[in-house]
Design a protein around this motif. Sequence first.
Motif, mmCIF file in Angstrom:
data_model
loop_
_atom_site.group_PDB
_atom_site.id
_atom_site.type_symbol
_atom_site.label_atom_id
_atom_site.label_comp_id
_atom_site.label_asym_id
_atom_site.label_seq_id
_atom_site.Cartn_x
_atom_site.Cartn_y
_atom_site.Cartn_z
ATOM 1 N N GLY A 90 -33.329 17.547 43.970
ATOM 2 C CA GLY A 90 -34.664 18.217 44.477
ATOM 3 C C GLY A 90 -34.456 18.883 45.942
ATOM 4 O O GLY A 90 -33.652 18.436 46.788
ATOM 5 N N GLN A 91 -35.307 19.969 46.059
ATOM 6 C CA GLN A 91 -35.453 20.520 47.308
ATOM 7 C C GLN A 91 -36.959 20.500 47.953
ATOM 8 O O GLN A 91 -37.077 20.022 49.047
ATOM 9 N N ASN A 92 -37.965 20.762 47.001
ATOM 10 C CA ASN A 92 -39.252 20.817 47.521
ATOM 11 C C ASN A 92 -40.295 20.646 46.431
ATOM 12 O O ASN A 92 -39.580 21.200 45.309
ATOM 13 N N LEU A 93 -40.993 19.870 46.703
ATOM 14 C CA LEU A 93 -42.109 19.927 45.496
ATOM 15 C C LEU A 93 -43.556 20.596 46.023
ATOM 16 O O LEU A 93 -44.216 20.512 47.093
ATOM 17 N N PHE A 94 -44.194 21.441 45.191
ATOM 18 C CA PHE A 94 -45.262 22.112 45.069
ATOM 19 C C PHE A 94 -46.313 21.536 44.094
ATOM 20 O O PHE A 94 -45.958 21.189 42.932
ATOM 21 N N THR A 95 -47.557 21.369 44.514
ATOM 22 C CA THR A 95 -48.555 20.776 43.754
ATOM 23 C C THR A 95 -49.711 21.754 43.573
ATOM 24 O O THR A 95 -50.059 22.502 44.771
ATOM 25 N N GLN A 96 -50.438 21.762 42.339
ATOM 26 C CA GLN A 96 -51.601 22.677 42.304
ATOM 27 C C GLN A 96 -52.551 22.253 41.399
ATOM 28 O O GLN A 96 -52.173 21.637 40.258
ATOM 29 N N GLN A 97 -53.954 22.188 41.714
ATOM 30 C CA GLN A 97 -55.093 21.442 40.924
ATOM 31 C C GLN A 97 -56.183 22.661 40.703
ATOM 32 O O GLN A 97 -56.364 23.085 41.882
ATOM 33 N N THR A 98 -56.744 22.987 39.547
ATOM 34 C CA THR A 98 -57.535 23.887 39.313
ATOM 35 C C THR A 98 -58.881 23.468 38.457
ATOM 36 O O THR A 98 -58.569 23.208 37.530
ATOM 37 N N ARG A 99 -59.754 23.490 39.127
ATOM 38 C CA ARG A 99 -61.073 23.045 38.321
ATOM 39 C C ARG A 99 -61.680 24.028 37.976
ATOM 40 O O ARG A 99 -62.040 25.322 38.590
ATOM 41 N N ASN A 100 -61.786 23.964 36.559
ATOM 42 C CA ASN A 100 -62.458 25.468 35.695
ATOM 43 C C ASN A 100 -64.057 25.042 35.772
ATOM 44 O O ASN A 100 -64.096 23.974 35.197
ATOM 45 N N TYR A 101 -64.577 26.183 35.719
ATOM 46 C CA TYR A 101 -65.867 26.304 35.365
ATOM 47 C C TYR A 101 -66.330 27.630 34.469
ATOM 48 O O TYR A 101 -65.808 28.432 34.774
ATOM 49 N N TYR A 102 -67.430 27.367 33.506
ATOM 50 C CA TYR A 102 -67.876 28.499 32.812
ATOM 51 C C TYR A 102 -69.341 28.454 32.752
ATOM 52 O O TYR A 102 -70.028 27.553 32.515
ATOM 53 N N ASN A 103 -69.734 29.567 33.613
ATOM 54 C CA ASN A 103 -71.312 29.645 33.756
ATOM 55 C C ASN A 103 -71.963 28.452 34.504
ATOM 56 O O ASN A 103 -72.799 27.930 34.274
ATOM 57 N N GLY A 104 -70.978 27.788 35.497
ATOM 58 C CA GLY A 104 -71.317 26.796 36.436
ATOM 59 C C GLY A 104 -71.287 25.516 35.911
ATOM 60 O O GLY A 104 -71.580 24.609 36.319
ATOM 61 N N ILE A 105 -70.836 25.570 34.524
ATOM 62 C CA ILE A 105 -70.573 24.251 33.906
ATOM 63 C C ILE A 105 -68.963 23.888 34.148
ATOM 64 O O ILE A 105 -67.910 24.448 33.487
ATOM 65 N N TYR A 106 -68.914 22.586 34.422
ATOM 66 C CA TYR A 106 -67.429 22.126 34.644
ATOM 67 C C TYR A 106 -66.705 22.085 33.126
ATOM 68 O O TYR A 106 -67.037 21.438 32.452
ATOM 69 N N THR A 107 -65.385 22.652 33.062
ATOM 70 C CA THR A 107 -64.708 22.659 31.714
ATOM 71 C C THR A 107 -63.406 22.073 31.540
ATOM 72 O O THR A 107 -62.927 21.874 30.557
ATOM 73 N N GLY A 108 -62.915 21.533 32.848
ATOM 74 C CA GLY A 108 -61.869 20.652 32.884
ATOM 75 C C GLY A 108 -60.920 20.973 34.146
ATOM 76 O O GLY A 108 -61.198 21.983 34.742
ATOM 77 N N TYR A 163 -47.219 20.383 38.684
ATOM 78 C CA TYR A 163 -46.534 19.886 39.826
ATOM 79 C C TYR A 163 -44.923 20.306 39.500
ATOM 80 O O TYR A 163 -44.553 20.193 38.257
ATOM 81 N N TRP A 164 -44.193 20.987 40.566
ATOM 82 C CA TRP A 164 -42.793 21.629 39.943
ATOM 83 C C TRP A 164 -42.082 21.464 41.250
ATOM 84 O O TRP A 164 -42.570 21.729 42.460
ATOM 85 N N TRP A 165 -40.934 20.778 41.025
ATOM 86 C CA TRP A 165 -39.842 20.530 42.082
ATOM 87 C C TRP A 165 -38.907 21.823 41.943
ATOM 88 O O TRP A 165 -38.429 22.155 40.843
ATOM 89 N N THR A 166 -38.609 22.417 43.262
ATOM 90 C CA THR A 166 -37.357 23.581 43.213
ATOM 91 C C THR A 166 -36.122 22.504 43.456
ATOM 92 O O THR A 166 -36.251 21.504 43.842
ATOM 93 N N ARG A 167 -34.980 22.988 42.935
ATOM 94 C CA ARG A 167 -33.753 22.422 42.891
ATOM 95 C C ARG A 167 -32.766 23.011 44.140
ATOM 96 O O ARG A 167 -33.062 24.172 44.170
ATOM 97 N N LEU A 168 -31.926 22.260 44.532
ATOM 98 C CA LEU A 168 -30.935 22.913 45.361
ATOM 99 C C LEU A 168 -30.141 23.816 44.455
ATOM 100 O O LEU A 168 -29.619 24.879 45.100
#
Length: 300
Positions: free
Chosen positions: A135-153, A158-163
Amino acid sequence: MSWTPSENVVRHVGSPIIPDMEFFAPPPPEIGEVISADSSLSRSKQATQAQKRIKNCLIWASIGAVGGCIFAFLTELPVLICALISTVLAIGVGILTTQYFYQCSYVGELGIALHSLKGQRSNQPKTQVFLFKEGQNLFTQQTRNYYNGIYTGTNFNYWWTRLSGSEFRLKGAYRSQEGNPPADNLYHFAKAAEGQWSTHLLPVINEQLNQMGYIEFPIGKTLRMVRIGPGFMEFVEKDGPHRVEVADMKDIRLGGGIFQFKHKDANWWSGKGKYSFGYAAIPNARLFLICLDRLTGIHW
């Protein structure tokens, strides 16, 4: 070939291994000693899903028999033959609509492994292995989703770049507005893998700190790097580094996936007095937080 965990192995969420949990494929030896493991397959779950499959097949068989009789009436073909053919086809649909999908995963000292089993229990699982040395680097991302102001999930990635070679990626979703997802969600595997990856990098950053006096995290194009040293940070742009002592910072925040650093002097940094960047843009973000805590006392 199944695998039995030793007493010191826990689930990725940190809780003890469930006694009837079945690890349908062993951890690859190249990932080293197993630290945590998890599986979505258990003996009790197999029994429940077998009952579900039988019930589903019976429902489809009834539909098929009725449909065959109706078809025979409309076409004046033999009722028994039509009903029999239609029932067999319907049972096949019932089997296909109750396909099994299981995963078991391992976090080891040297890497991680994910086994996926689809269809029958006797099928050969698909195996994905990532070794930290690749591995080289790890990047992480989380997205909270809403529809009309209501939480939907929430979606996570998570993804690792390689050498060299393609990325290794763990992604999924969960629905838990108040806290973390259930213990068997793949999210906990990704978090446990991130933790061990950070441990793997500690000797590297300690050497960098000893040699350079700071630890460097590349960010992007405009803001090229962020450096963390004992009691200070440096924000490196195209025109060079901008150093600031942590004691001179007015406010430091992490909210909505954004880091924001404000200086006591509003004229600092070309009159802006602040700088911000996204958490997802930082490689090895968990390690970034560890360095902030240890070297500057900044923690969340």
